[in-house]
Design an enzyme around this catalytic site. Structure first.
Site, PDB file in Angstrom:
ATOM      1  N   ASN A 163       0.764  -1.103   0.130  1.00 53.87           N
ATOM      2  CA  ASN A 163       0.011  -0.182  -0.292  1.00 53.87           C
ATOM      3  C   ASN A 163       0.893   1.263   0.113  1.00 53.87           C
ATOM      4  O   ASN A 163       0.751   2.171  -1.459  1.00 53.87           O
ATOM      5  CB  ASN A 163      -1.210   0.025   1.148  1.00 53.87           C
ATOM      6  CG  ASN A 163      -2.127   1.001   1.424  1.00 53.87           C
ATOM      7  OD1 ASN A 163      -1.913   1.458   0.493  1.00 53.87           O
ATOM      8  ND2 ASN A 163      -3.610   0.820   1.888  1.00 53.87           N
ATOM      9  N   ASP A 164       1.844   1.853   1.110  1.00 52.42           N
ATOM     10  CA  ASP A 164       2.225   2.729   1.361  1.00 52.42           C
ATOM     11  C   ASP A 164       3.820   2.893  -0.037  1.00 52.42           C
ATOM     12  O   ASP A 164       3.222   4.008  -0.158  1.00 52.42           O
ATOM     13  CB  ASP A 164       2.774   2.703   2.633  1.00 52.42           C
ATOM     14  CG  ASP A 164       1.732   3.086   3.612  1.00 52.42           C
ATOM     15  OD1 ASP A 164       0.791   3.171   3.204  1.00 52.42           O
ATOM     16  OD2 ASP A 164       1.931   1.836   4.819  1.00 52.42           O
TER      17      ASP A 164
END
Length: 464
Positions: free
Chosen positions: A393-394
């Protein structure tokens, strides 16, 4: 045992430790590196026991009992711990190294004659300075590692814990540490020693609690460095060359790794220590869930990927949690059999410890030739037909390049959105460990594949 032979054996163990670090620098030689490190440690332990040469049978029984207990616990942990829990296991082990440094320093203070550093009340100042540095670094390592463990294990929130005048308090405690070290080194005061220990314990907690989830890989490598320096400090107290060499190697390699991690995140080491990002925009994450997204199925993903020329797979912590690495390799094999060019893109801080994704892919027998680091593959995304993001995600968030107000702005990320189609496998639209919403979910060329990473990937394999 002669002093020359002792020096030679300790030198041999030191060389093996250096070769072990060299081997661990590459997945292809990491197994050999582990064997070399274990051999070096075996030589160091055997040499130390030979030097001590305890004459009482009860002493040997205590030593053997300690080996048996520790060896049994270590074996059970090694066989049972899942790869997803490896970051918190490393943090827990770091805490034990720090606590050992504190206990050895306390023992040396109370029985200096046993360590050949003087008599009670007449310990050499150099030894007192070494002890004070060892106990300070060790205590900080212990409590800091315990806090990191609780965050990684989910026992407490992974978001930063901040409060007014936090930096001022840390600075005050830092000054107090220096004063207490001077007091203890000049007076051999037991009160100064225990105050130094308590202040260090508190400072260890305060240093780690403001560090957010996105900075956890840096925390792991930083605590690794602390544990090494703590061991080196106690090595001087014990007069043990092997401990000094080992501690210095661990401390310096951990510091270098922390620098590499910070560079990979475009953050300074001090910005991490003084308060990591994570959670600042989490409150807004829920507000954007109503934005439309394109949702696809495993059959859709299989059809698109099978008709692609090049597919890049981006693994993240979601893959680790679901233990989807084996299914991912099967998917890659199926695609290659269909004539598709397959590669894996690894961000340096993907997962929750350095090298987390590399280890998982190696466990699934993914070819090393197919795995590329960020700087080697980032320019290839525009030529990729499909990118399959599985729980990363990040490290794929466009805000790092496009939103100056984002806490991760400036952080190098995998620019997956430049590919023809982005398939994002995730359980929901919730923000990642850093607590920051990912605008990639809502892009026109993104197709969300909601569900467990392993089950979704297995369904894609069946469809292929």
């Amino acid at each position: 045992m002669s002093p020359n032979l002792i020096a030679l054996l300790y030198l041999a163990s030191g060389v093996l430790f250096i070769l072990a670090l060299r081997g661990l620098s590459s997945p292809e030689t990491s197994r050999t590196g582990n064997y070399l490190g274990m051999s070096g440690m075996a030589i160091a332990i055997a040499t130390t026991l030979a030097i001590a040469a305890p004459s009482q049978i009860t002493t040997w029984l205590i030593i053997l009992l300690g080996f048996a207990i520790g060896g049994t616990i270590g074996t059970v942990i090694a066989r049972s711990i899942p790869m997803t829990a490896m970051p918190q296991l490393v943090a827990a082990f770091h805490s034990l190294v720090g606590l050992a440094a504190v206990l050895v320093a306390a023992a040396a203070l109370n029985a200096p004659q046993a360590f050949s550093i003087g008599e009670p009340g007449a310990i050499a100042m150099a030894s007192l300075i070494e002890m004070s540095l060892g106990v300070a670094i060790g205590a900080i390592t212990f409590t800091g590692s315990v806090v990191a463990f609780t965050k990684l294990q989910g026992l407490v929130s992974g978001r930063p814990v901040v409060f007014p005048l936090q930096h001022a308090l840390n600075a005050l405690l830092g000054v107090a540490l220096v004063v207490l070290i001077v007091w203890f080194a000049s007076s051999e005061s037991h009160s100064a020693f225990w105050l130094l220990t308590i202040v260090s314990f508190v400072l260890g907690v305060l240093i780690i609690i403001p560090i957010g989830g996105a900075d956890m890989p840096v925390v792991i490598s930083m605590l690794n460095s602390y544990s090494g320096w703590a061991a080196a400090g106690i090595g001087f107290t014990l007069g043990n060359e092997a401990l000094i060499i080992t501690g210095a190697l661990v401390g310096s390699s951990g510091a270098i790794l922390s620098y590499i991690m910070c560079k990979g995140m475009n953050r300074s080491f001090f910005s991490v220590i003084l308060g990591g990002f994570g959670g600042e925009t989490a409150a807004a994450a829920g507000a954007v869930d109503d934005r439309p997204v394109k949702q696809g199925s495993a059959e859709d993903a299989a059809f698109i990927m099978k008709n692609a020329s090049r597919v890049i797979i981006v693994p993240g912590y979601g893959m680790a949690v679901a233990q989807a690495q084996h299914a991912l390799r099967e998917m890659g094999d199926e695609l290659k059999a269909a004539g598709v060019d397959v590669a894996y893109a690894i961000h340096p801080v993907a997962g929750r410890m350095p090298g987390h994704m590399n280890v998982l892919l190696a466990e699934a027998n993914v070819s090393y030739d197919e795995v590329f680091e960020l700087e080697d593959i980032n320019n290839d995304f525009p030529q990729a037909d499909v990118v399959y993001v599985i729980g990363a995600n990040d490290v794929t968030n466009p805000a790092a390049l496009e939103d100056p107000s984002s806490p991760i702005f400036g952080m190098p990320v995998l620019e997956v959105w430049k590919a023809g189609t982005v398939m994002f496998n995730k359980r929901s639209l919730a923000s990642g460990y850093a607590g920051i919403d990912n605008s990639l979910f809502y892009r026109d060329n993104t197709m969300m594949l909601f569900g467990d990473a392993k089950k979704m990937t297995e369904q894609i394999v069946k469809s292929l």
